[in-house]
Design a protein around this motif. Structure first.
Motif, PDB file in Angstrom:
ATOM      1  N   LEU A 107     -12.031 -16.022-132.204  1.00 23.08           N
ATOM      2  CA  LEU A 107     -11.699 -17.521-132.191  1.00 23.08           C
ATOM      3  C   LEU A 107     -10.058 -17.601-132.279  1.00 23.08           C
ATOM      4  CD1 LEU A 107     -14.575 -17.564-133.014  1.00 23.08           C
ATOM      5  CD2 LEU A 107     -14.096 -19.392-134.283  1.00 23.08           C
ATOM      6  N   SER A 108      -9.385 -18.418-131.679  1.00 23.57           N
ATOM      7  CA  SER A 108      -7.803 -18.463-131.834  1.00 23.57           C
ATOM      8  C   SER A 108      -7.446 -20.087-132.425  1.00 23.57           C
ATOM      9  CB  SER A 108      -7.088 -18.270-130.518  1.00 23.57           C
ATOM     10  OG  SER A 108      -5.882 -18.764-130.599  1.00 23.57           O
ATOM     11  N   LEU A 109      -6.915 -20.241-133.396  1.00 17.42           N
ATOM     12  CA  LEU A 109      -6.788 -21.383-134.122  1.00 17.42           C
ATOM     13  C   LEU A 109      -5.221 -21.945-133.807  1.00 17.42           C
ATOM     14  CD1 LEU A 109      -9.134 -20.276-135.516  1.00 17.42           C
ATOM     15  CD2 LEU A 109      -8.435 -21.637-137.521  1.00 17.42           C
ATOM     16  N   GLY A 110      -5.227 -22.830-132.965  1.00 15.19           N
ATOM     17  CA  GLY A 110      -3.817 -23.344-132.630  1.00 15.19           C
ATOM     18  C   GLY A 110      -3.257 -22.920-131.279  1.00 15.19           C
ATOM     19  N   ARG A 111      -3.712 -21.933-130.585  1.00 14.38           N
ATOM     20  CA  ARG A 111      -3.445 -21.319-129.384  1.00 14.38           C
ATOM     21  C   ARG A 111      -4.647 -21.232-128.555  1.00 14.38           C
ATOM     22  NH1 ARG A 111       1.839 -18.753-129.555  1.00 14.38           N
ATOM     23  NH2 ARG A 111       2.827 -18.519-131.715  1.00 14.38           N
ATOM     24  N   ARG A 112      -4.382 -21.630-127.180  1.00 11.18           N
ATOM     25  CA  ARG A 112      -5.672 -21.394-126.441  1.00 11.18           C
ATOM     26  C   ARG A 112      -5.547 -19.890-125.919  1.00 11.18           C
ATOM     27  NH1 ARG A 112      -9.125 -25.648-125.662  1.00 11.18           N
ATOM     28  NH2 ARG A 112      -8.274 -27.517-126.481  1.00 11.18           N
ATOM     29  N   ILE A 113      -6.766 -19.720-125.676  1.00 11.49           N
ATOM     30  CA  ILE A 113      -7.270 -18.272-124.947  1.00 11.49           C
ATOM     31  C   ILE A 113      -6.672 -18.347-123.566  1.00 11.49           C
ATOM     32  CG2 ILE A 113      -8.795 -16.600-124.299  1.00 11.49           C
ATOM     33  CD1 ILE A 113     -10.561 -17.180-126.951  1.00 11.49           C
ATOM     34  N   TRP A 130     -30.902  -1.692-128.659  1.00  6.83           N
ATOM     35  CA  TRP A 130     -30.139  -2.355-129.806  1.00  6.83           C
ATOM     36  C   TRP A 130     -28.904  -1.568-130.066  1.00  6.83           C
ATOM     37  CZ3 TRP A 130     -29.026   0.825-134.081  1.00  6.83           C
ATOM     38  CH2 TRP A 130     -29.786   2.108-133.850  1.00  6.83           C
ATOM     39  N   ARG A 131     -28.876  -0.036-129.311  1.00  7.68           N
ATOM     40  CA  ARG A 131     -27.643   0.481-129.420  1.00  7.68           C
ATOM     41  C   ARG A 131     -26.439  -0.002-128.446  1.00  7.68           C
ATOM     42  NH1 ARG A 131     -31.508   4.895-130.958  1.00  7.68           N
ATOM     43  NH2 ARG A 131     -30.936   5.880-132.844  1.00  7.68           N
ATOM     44  N   THR A 132     -26.819  -0.605-127.356  1.00  6.52           N
ATOM     45  CA  THR A 132     -25.685  -1.122-126.342  1.00  6.52           C
ATOM     46  C   THR A 132     -24.585  -1.581-127.193  1.00  6.52           C
ATOM     47  OG1 THR A 132     -27.553  -1.432-124.553  1.00  6.52           O
ATOM     48  CG2 THR A 132     -25.379  -2.375-124.339  1.00  6.52           C
ATOM     49  N   ARG A 133     -23.316  -1.206-126.595  1.00  8.95           N
ATOM     50  CA  ARG A 133     -22.315  -1.785-127.448  1.00  8.95           C
ATOM     51  C   ARG A 133     -21.195  -2.137-126.296  1.00  8.95           C
ATOM     52  NH1 ARG A 133     -22.849  -1.695-133.137  1.00  8.95           N
ATOM     53  NH2 ARG A 133     -24.266  -0.156-133.521  1.00  8.95           N
ATOM     54  N   ALA A 134     -20.653  -3.236-126.635  1.00 12.51           N
ATOM     55  CA  ALA A 134     -19.419  -3.447-125.608  1.00 12.51           C
ATOM     56  C   ALA A 134     -18.247  -4.376-126.275  1.00 12.51           C
ATOM     57  CB  ALA A 134     -19.980  -4.630-124.534  1.00 12.51           C
ATOM     58  N   VAL A 135     -16.907  -4.290-125.575  1.00 10.27           N
ATOM     59  CA  VAL A 135     -15.907  -4.919-126.628  1.00 10.27           C
ATOM     60  C   VAL A 135     -15.394  -6.012-125.900  1.00 10.27           C
ATOM     61  CG1 VAL A 135     -13.519  -4.162-126.971  1.00 10.27           C
ATOM     62  CG2 VAL A 135     -15.266  -2.671-127.324  1.00 10.27           C
ATOM     63  N   LEU A 136     -14.702  -6.942-126.416  1.00  7.95           N
ATOM     64  CA  LEU A 136     -14.135  -8.324-125.996  1.00  7.95           C
ATOM     65  C   LEU A 136     -12.965  -8.419-126.533  1.00  7.95           C
ATOM     66  CD1 LEU A 136     -14.365 -11.171-124.796  1.00  7.95           C
ATOM     67  CD2 LEU A 136     -15.306 -12.005-126.882  1.00  7.95           C
ATOM     68  N   GLY A 137     -11.911  -8.540-125.618  1.00  7.23           N
ATOM     69  CA  GLY A 137     -10.454  -8.725-126.178  1.00  7.23           C
ATOM     70  C   GLY A 137      -9.834 -10.105-125.532  1.00  7.23           C
ATOM     71  N   VAL A 138      -8.959 -10.626-125.991  1.00  5.29           N
ATOM     72  CA  VAL A 138      -8.242 -12.004-125.512  1.00  5.29           C
ATOM     73  C   VAL A 138      -6.835 -11.705-125.712  1.00  5.29           C
ATOM     74  CG1 VAL A 138     -10.107 -13.241-126.331  1.00  5.29           C
ATOM     75  CG2 VAL A 138      -8.305 -13.212-127.547  1.00  5.29           C
ATOM     76  N   GLN A 139      -6.155 -12.528-124.983  1.00  2.00           N
ATOM     77  CA  GLN A 139      -4.742 -12.967-125.082  1.00  2.00           C
ATOM     78  C   GLN A 139      -4.696 -14.367-125.146  1.00  2.00           C
ATOM     79  OE1 GLN A 139      -2.477 -11.241-121.423  1.00  2.00           O
ATOM     80  NE2 GLN A 139      -1.259 -10.105-123.156  1.00  2.00           N
ATOM     81  N   VAL A 140      -3.682 -15.036-125.966  1.00  2.00           N
ATOM     82  CA  VAL A 140      -3.629 -16.322-126.164  1.00  2.00           C
ATOM     83  C   VAL A 140      -2.336 -16.832-125.855  1.00  2.00           C
ATOM     84  CG1 VAL A 140      -5.292 -16.029-128.238  1.00  2.00           C
ATOM     85  CG2 VAL A 140      -2.809 -15.897-128.641  1.00  2.00           C
ATOM     86  N   GLU A 141      -2.151 -17.795-125.557  1.00  2.00           N
ATOM     87  CA  GLU A 141      -0.738 -18.609-125.105  1.00  2.00           C
ATOM     88  C   GLU A 141       0.424 -18.340-125.985  1.00  2.00           C
ATOM     89  OE1 GLU A 141      -1.796 -22.803-124.789  1.00  2.00           O
ATOM     90  OE2 GLU A 141      -2.658 -22.368-122.769  1.00  2.00           O
ATOM     91  N   GLY A 142       1.318 -17.876-125.359  1.00  2.00           N
ATOM     92  CA  GLY A 142       2.576 -17.489-126.488  1.00  2.00           C
ATOM     93  C   GLY A 142       2.722 -16.173-127.019  1.00  2.00           C
ATOM     94  N   LEU A 143       1.660 -15.386-126.891  1.00  4.53           N
ATOM     95  CA  LEU A 143       1.949 -14.257-127.361  1.00  4.53           C
ATOM     96  C   LEU A 143       1.689 -12.867-126.321  1.00  4.53           C
ATOM     97  CD1 LEU A 143       0.141 -14.558-130.681  1.00  4.53           C
ATOM     98  CD2 LEU A 143       2.539 -14.432-130.188  1.00  4.53           C
ATOM     99  N   ASP A 144       2.099 -11.838-126.528  1.00  2.00           N
ATOM    100  CA  ASP A 144       1.719 -10.729-125.360  1.00  2.00           C
ATOM    101  C   ASP A 144       0.660  -9.851-126.130  1.00  2.00           C
ATOM    102  OD1 ASP A 144       3.730 -11.294-123.358  1.00  2.00           O
ATOM    103  OD2 ASP A 144       5.391 -10.416-124.524  1.00  2.00           O
ATOM    104  N   ASP A 145       0.359 -10.076-127.340  1.00  5.51           N
ATOM    105  CA  ASP A 145      -0.468  -9.365-127.988  1.00  5.51           C
ATOM    106  C   ASP A 145      -1.982  -9.356-127.489  1.00  5.51           C
ATOM    107  OD1 ASP A 145       1.735 -10.192-129.478  1.00  5.51           O
ATOM    108  OD2 ASP A 145       0.574  -9.207-131.422  1.00  5.51           O
ATOM    109  N   TRP A 146      -2.898  -8.365-127.402  1.00  9.30           N
ATOM    110  CA  TRP A 146      -4.290  -8.407-127.316  1.00  9.30           C
ATOM    111  C   TRP A 146      -4.855  -8.083-128.490  1.00  9.30           C
ATOM    112  CZ3 TRP A 146      -6.976  -9.562-122.794  1.00  9.30           C
ATOM    113  CH2 TRP A 146      -6.260  -9.488-121.729  1.00  9.30           C
TER     114      TRP A 146
END
Length: 280
Positions: A107-113, A130-146
């Motif tokens: 969730l990003s508060l104040g900046r759009r994904i 139940w052991r299956t695993r995956a990862v989710l990443g986002v970038q938000v407006e105004g930042l280069d961070d992941w």
């Protein structure tokens, strides 16, 4: 900037509705900018979510239908009702306890994904495993961070070992580390007091534990005392607690503070894990 991570346990929690309200109230007080959540579920038999409840969602490719009791959607909706602009993404990963779609969310508060990244890290791709695993990443407006939300397997799980999952994760995000700051947040199932295992592997790969470099920090414990499935833990963890949840960064930077939240002292307990909140 404030960043929060929490393994929510969500609908599995007793008195879930009350804890949902406590969680949202705590967010409104602490005001994190980015929230990484794990064990974010919905009941597979629930009806479809009303369209107005989906405002702010960044759809993840291949995502299952959002149900009425989806934990991430419920949190985001309540934040919007409180006047907070909330953009969110949810990645379902597996069937939980036979009755839930379970996954991770940001969730990003104040900046759009503005874009998302997702990939499996486990050998299993079976939604019913139940052991299956995956990862989710986002970038938000105004930042280069992941910002990545992560829920890892255990070091000693012979079927799905932490070592193999970490190799996949570290490789998949390697290129992003050259472009800007990368944050890994979540339940790593990695006590920091066990030599030669998960925690030391992550450190050896150049990732920085923000708790260790914070100018102000507490004891950092994210689970109270011994929990099921951990026969080999440091002796002090048996009576005090241990760290399983972390916020890692790819480049050293100033971390003003790190503290456990939703632990009964800083906000009510809402899960079987405590959260971690840092301020940069």
């Amino acid at each position: 900037m404030k960043i929060l991570t929490l393994n929510t346990h969500s609908l599995r929690e007793e008195n879930y509705q009350q804890k949902l309200e406590w969680f949202v109230e705590g967010i409104l007080r602490e005001r994190p900018d980015i929230i990484a959540l794990q064990e974010v579920n919905q009941t597979t038999s629930a009806g479809d979510m009303a369209p107005e409840m989906l405002e702010g969602q960044y759809p993840v490719p291949g995502c299952v239908r959002i149900r009425q009791d989806n934990h991430a959607a419920q949190v985001a909706y309540r934040l919007r009702q409180a006047g907070i602009d909330c953009s969110w993404a949810w990645l379902p990963i597996k069937r939980g306890y036979g009755i839930y779609d379970e996954g991770v969310a940001v969730l990003s508060l104040g900046r759009r994904i503005r874009c998302v990244d997702q990939f499996p890290i486990s050998k299993s791709r079976d939604y019913e495993n139940w052991r299956t695993r995956a990862v989710l990443g986002v970038q938000v407006e105004g930042l280069d961070d992941w910002f990545y939300t992560v829920h890892m397997g255990r070091w000693d799980d012979e079927a799905e070992r932490f070592l193999e999952q970490w190799k996949v994760l570290n490789c998949c995000i390697a290129s992003k580390r050259y472009c800007g700051q990368v944050w890994l947040m979540g339940d790593f199932n990695a006590p920091d007091g066990i030599a030669g295992q998960s925690y030391e592997l992550v450190v050896a790969c150049g990732w920085i534990d923000t708790w260790r470099i914070a100018a102000s920090r507490d004891l950092g414990y994210t689970v109270p005392g011994v929990i099921d499935g951990w026969p080999e833990i440091p002796e002090n963890a048996r009576t005090i607690g241990m760290r399983l949840d972390y916020i890692w960064c790819s480049r050293r930077q100033e971390i003003r503070s790190s503290k456990a939240v939703f632990n009964g002292e800083n906000e009510p307990v809402v899960s079987d894990h405590y959260g971690v909140l840092i301020e940069t």
